[in-house]
Structure formats: C-alpha cells, structure tokens
Design an enzyme around this catalytic site. Structure first.
Site, short mmCIF file in Angstrom:
data_model
loop_
_atom_site.label_atom_id
_atom_site.label_comp_id
_atom_site.label_asym_id
_atom_site.label_seq_id
_atom_site.Cartn_x
_atom_site.Cartn_y
_atom_site.Cartn_z
N LYS A 153 9.42 -16.26 -4.02
CA LYS A 153 8.98 -15.03 -3.68
C LYS A 153 7.48 -15.61 -4.00
O LYS A 153 6.73 -16.22 -4.06
CB LYS A 153 9.40 -14.08 -4.99
CG LYS A 153 8.75 -12.76 -4.42
CD LYS A 153 7.98 -11.24 -5.58
CE LYS A 153 7.96 -10.43 -5.69
NZ LYS A 153 8.82 -9.37 -6.30
N SER A 209 11.13 -4.89 -4.38
CA SER A 209 9.61 -6.45 -3.62
C SER A 209 10.34 -7.02 -3.12
O SER A 209 9.90 -8.12 -2.42
CB SER A 209 8.48 -5.96 -4.49
OG SER A 209 8.37 -6.90 -6.20
N SER A 255 12.05 -5.11 -9.50
CA SER A 255 12.37 -6.06 -8.10
C SER A 255 13.22 -7.07 -7.66
O SER A 255 13.45 -7.95 -7.14
CB SER A 255 11.36 -5.96 -7.87
OG SER A 255 9.84 -5.19 -7.42
N1 GLN Z 1 9.42 -0.80 -7.32
C1 GLN Z 1 8.68 0.35 -7.93
C2 GLN Z 1 7.47 -0.26 -7.74
O1 GLN Z 1 7.20 -0.45 -5.99
C3 GLN Z 1 9.06 -2.36 -9.34
C4 GLN Z 1 8.65 -2.70 -7.94
C5 GLN Z 1 8.67 -4.02 -8.31
O2 GLN Z 1 9.79 -4.43 -9.66
N2 GLN Z 1 8.08 -5.47 -8.58
O3 GLN Z 1 6.69 -0.14 -8.51
#
Ligand code: GLN
Length: 487
Positions: A79, A154, A178
C-alpha cells in the site's frame, strides 16, 4: 504459466524449493499479467521496475541458502502509505505526489531481509480516509469480481491486486477497517493485528491511536507467514509491543475442538444485506460442525463506535496532517505572495475533499470549548467499547461477526453521502477502538457472485487463536479456490 497466478505464497515457495521455477520467471510473468490486467483495475499506482532487478538477483542468491524464508523470491505489493527508500510514496494524495522517502518503513526492511520482492505500490483512499478507494488522487480502483463496483477501502489497491492475482500477497493498513473491509469485498484474507504488534515506523500516520499495518493474502497460511515476517518489537516505534512473535504458521491446526466462539447480537442488524446474513449464518453452522461451541454474547456499546471513531480519528488526523504545509516536503503551491498564503494555497490545492472534511471535523472537535464535549466524551465511550469486549472474552475465546454489512457497492454510489460511506465500517471500527486483532476471511458469495467476508476477533495479542480458527474454516470450505473472471 497460468498456474502461477492462482498460486499462494506457500505454493510458489514450494515450486522454488523443488527447483521448478525461479524468482526471475515468476516476476517476469507477473509483470506481464499486471501490464495486462492493471489498466482495467488501477490497483497499482506504481511498479517498482527500476528496483525489481536488484531484488530478484538478491532473492536468487538467498534461495539456495539453508535458512532462506518461504517469502524469499515472492513478489509482494505494498500500500502506498509505507515509505519505500528511493521510490515515491504518495498516500494517494497530490500533496505527496513527488515525495521520495530517504528510508524504508520497518516492515519493508523486514520483507526485503526475508528476500521478498517489493513489486509495486498500490492505490488507496487519500491518506487512508475512505471505504472505497475512490478518494485517491490517482483515480478509483475497481473490484475484479465486478468492475463497476468498488474494491472497498482504504487498502482497495492491495485487495484488488491480490484478488486479481497481480500479487501473491500485500501489505495494508487498518485504522477503522481498511484491511478487513476491502478483503471482504474482494474475497481474500485480511488480517489486522493487535495494536502494537507490527511496527509503524515509516507508515504514514492517519490516526495514531488506531493505525495498524497488516497483511492481505489469498490464504490464512500466507497471512500467518507474512505476519511472522513483519511482526515484532521495533525500537524506532515507541508504540510497538515488546512481545515474542509466535511461529504462527507451525501452530495452525485443523478442527476447532475446545474452542468457544461468541456471536454478538449487535452485529446482526436490521438493514444488513440478506446474502451477507445468510453466508455468515451458514459459517456459524460450519464452525459448529468443526467442533466449536457457539455462545451468544452482547457488545452493547457497539452503537456508539462509528460516532466515537469519527471524532477521535478526525481529531488525530487534523494534528497528524498539520505537517503537510509545503515547507518540509511534498507539494508547494507556487502562486503565493507570502508564507501564510503559501500554507493556505498548498493545503487547499494539495488535499482532496474527504481529507479536508476530516481536518475540519477534527479541528472543530479539538477546539477550545468543544474539547470535553466531543473529544473527551469520545475517549470515555472508547473505554466502554473496549470493556464490552473484555467482558465478552470471559465467555468465549474468539468472536465471529460479519466484516461488512454489504458486499461490494457500485462505484460512485456512496461518494456524495459521507455518512453512508462511514457506516461501511460499522463492524470493523470497534476492534480498532479496543486495539484487538481481527481477520476477515471469505465465507461465501451473494446471488450476484460477489464475495462475502466474515470476521474473527481475538483477544489482544492472540492472533494465534483467530488464525487457527480461520485456517480450520478455510480448509473445510475452500472458498479461496473460487476466482474472479478477469483476464
Ligand atoms: N473507512 C474508515 C475511514 O474512512 C477507515 C479507514 C481506515 O481504516 N484507514 O476512516
């Protein structure tokens, strides 16, 4: 040749051991596949071609030696939130578009030391804020199971790459879901370790009391293998835990005799997708068949988790992202008359909409007069959520729940409705608030052939138990053998 692509890390390691293929061959074929498949999915935003050759030669030298790891010569996707020495690391933001880090994140250094080949950097929501990989500055990633749907987020680029056989495994990060949510939506295995289990040195910060790096793989075994490689204390990360790393792969065993699995009533909510509910219910039956005892548990504070998370995560983000000001690194707006204007223009032009929304939310929640009403209260509720789990674990060894209330949704369908998007993580966020490990594994498909994931939640530092249960379930059901039809 096509056989390679369906393979797991373990399979490729076995082929190397038998001398049936070489890292050079695997990498060449993989790069061809990526060139062919990636344009439609946009899972990778950068291929590390310049640095690949050197890594391949190193791996080939290491492979012959006795102590060589099963990861030696295995291409891994990363990532784009982990710093890679000499290779752009962008967090999918314009503000870091041209940022070239001078050092490797600890997890990258560990993978390289094991002989793994960092094949490229994957797409993500900007600064890991999102659940669909649509907020990336580099355009959205698509789900290989249905390219008009999102891969989740994400870490959607990593999930899409692994699901489409463009990588044998990947690294992701999980602040509120994420790793697990995109794993569920793409039909792969995603493991968020205990907070502190894996070093965050070189992992770009979003919300520091929640962020945790972890693994995204095709099988549970591979997840255990990657975790072994990246876990452990790191003097460069003051939040990393000084705990021994168990040999997770050798501890995997079939069957679930003597284990008690808790099923929380609060995770089977109204409005949940019918096919998801069906798949998870049938997984519970499978667990029983494997010898597990199923008990009902209650996690009553679950309903506050999303609200608490968005106050805490945004507050921490507003502070962490203050460093992107055009002075130290990254993008700088050129059209400014003075310093203050330069800050303003840089941040206005460099950040996307969702990131700005979080910075404003967080700044508001932390501002004088509001601090105790929002941030202080959220901290207290966070404690209650953690206590819920501690209470539940007196009755069970692990917890089973859906990972996401819905399967993959259509691109664009939630982008203009942040609340709807935020609710995608309703089942994953509580673990981050409590610092617990969780693994998402495939547990079936919807009528439209979209993957469904279930989550196994463990006690702090008890990755062993959830990996075991996940492995037993996976061996019994073999969902991982089903592949998306993408050529
Ligand atoms: N979807 C969640 C957010 O928007 C979690 C994102 C994540 O785990 N980085 O913050």
């Amino acid at each position: 040749m096509m056989k390679l692509f369906g393979s797991s890390i373990k399979d490729i390691a076995e082929l190397y051991r038998k001398g049936e293929t070489t890292p050079r061959q695997v990498v060449d074929e993989l790069l061809q596949r990526i060139e062919h498949v990636n344009p439609a999915l946009n899972a990778f935003i950068r291929l590390d071609k310049e640095h690949i050759d050197e890594q391949v030669s190193n791996a080939e030298k290491m492979l012959g030696s006795k102590q060589s790891s099963q990861l030696c010569g295995i291409p891994i996707a990363v990532k784009d939130i982990f710093t890679t020495k000499g290779i752009n690391t962008t967090c999918a933001s314009k503000i870091l578009e041209n940022f070239i880090p001078p050092y490797d994140a600890t997890v990258i250094a560990k993978l390289k030391a094991a002989g793994a080949i960092i094949i490229g950097k994957t797409n993500m929501d900007e600064f890991a804020m999102g659940s669909s990989t649509e907020t990336s500055y580099f355009g959205p990633t698509r789900n290989p199971w249905a390219p008009d749907t999102v891969p989740g987020g994400s870490s959607g680029g990593s999930a899409s790459a692994v699901a489409a056989d463009m990588a044998f495994g990947a690294l992701g990060t999980d602040t509120g879901g994420s790793i697990r949510q995109p794993a569920a939506l793409c039909g792969i295995v995603g493991l968020k370790p205990t907070y502190g289990r894996v070093s965050r040195y070189g992992m770009i910060a979003f919300a520091s009391s929640l962020d945790q790096g972890g693994t995204m793989t095709k099988t549970v075994y591979d997840s255990a293998l990657l975790l072994e490689a990246i876990a452990g204390f790191d003097p460069k990360d003051s939040t990393s835990a000084d705990r021994p790393v168990e040999p997770f792969t050798t501890l995997l065993s079939p069957g679930l005799k003597n284990s008690t699995i808790g099923v929380p009533a609060e995770y089977f909510i109204e409005g949940m997708d019918r096919d998801v509910q069906k798949a998870v219910n049938s997984a519970i039956e499978t667990m029983k068949r494997l010898g597990a005892k199923i008990v009902d548990i209650s996690l009553p504070y679950t309903k506050y988790a999303v609200a608490v998370y968005y106050i805490l995560a945004s507050s921490e983000a507003s502070s962490n992202l203050a460093r992107y000001d055009g002075v130290r690194y990254g993008y700088r707006s050129g059209q400014s008359a003075n310093l203050m204007e330069m800050y303003k223009h840089t941040r206005a032009q460099g950040f996307g909409r969702e990131v700005k929304r979080r910075i404003m939310l967080g700044t508001f929640a932390l501002s004088a007069g509001y601090y105790s009403a929002f941030y202080g209260k959220a901290q207290k509720a966070r404690r209650l959520i953690a206590d819920d789990f501690a209470g539940a674990f007196k009755k069970c060894d692990l917890i089973l729940a859906p990972t996401s209330p819905t399967p993959a949704f259509k691109l664009g369908s939630k982008l203009d409705d942040p609340l709807k998007m935020y609710l995608s993580d309703i089942f994953t966020i509580p673990l981050n608030l409590a610092g617990l490990p969780g693994i998402s594994i495939p547990c079936g498909f919807t009528d439209n052939n979209l993957p469904v994931g279930m989550q196994l939640i463990g006690k702090q530092f008890d990755e062993k138990t959830i990996l075991n249960a996940a492995h037993a379930y996976e061996q019994e059901t073999q969902w991982y053998k089903k592949k998306p039809d993408i050529h």
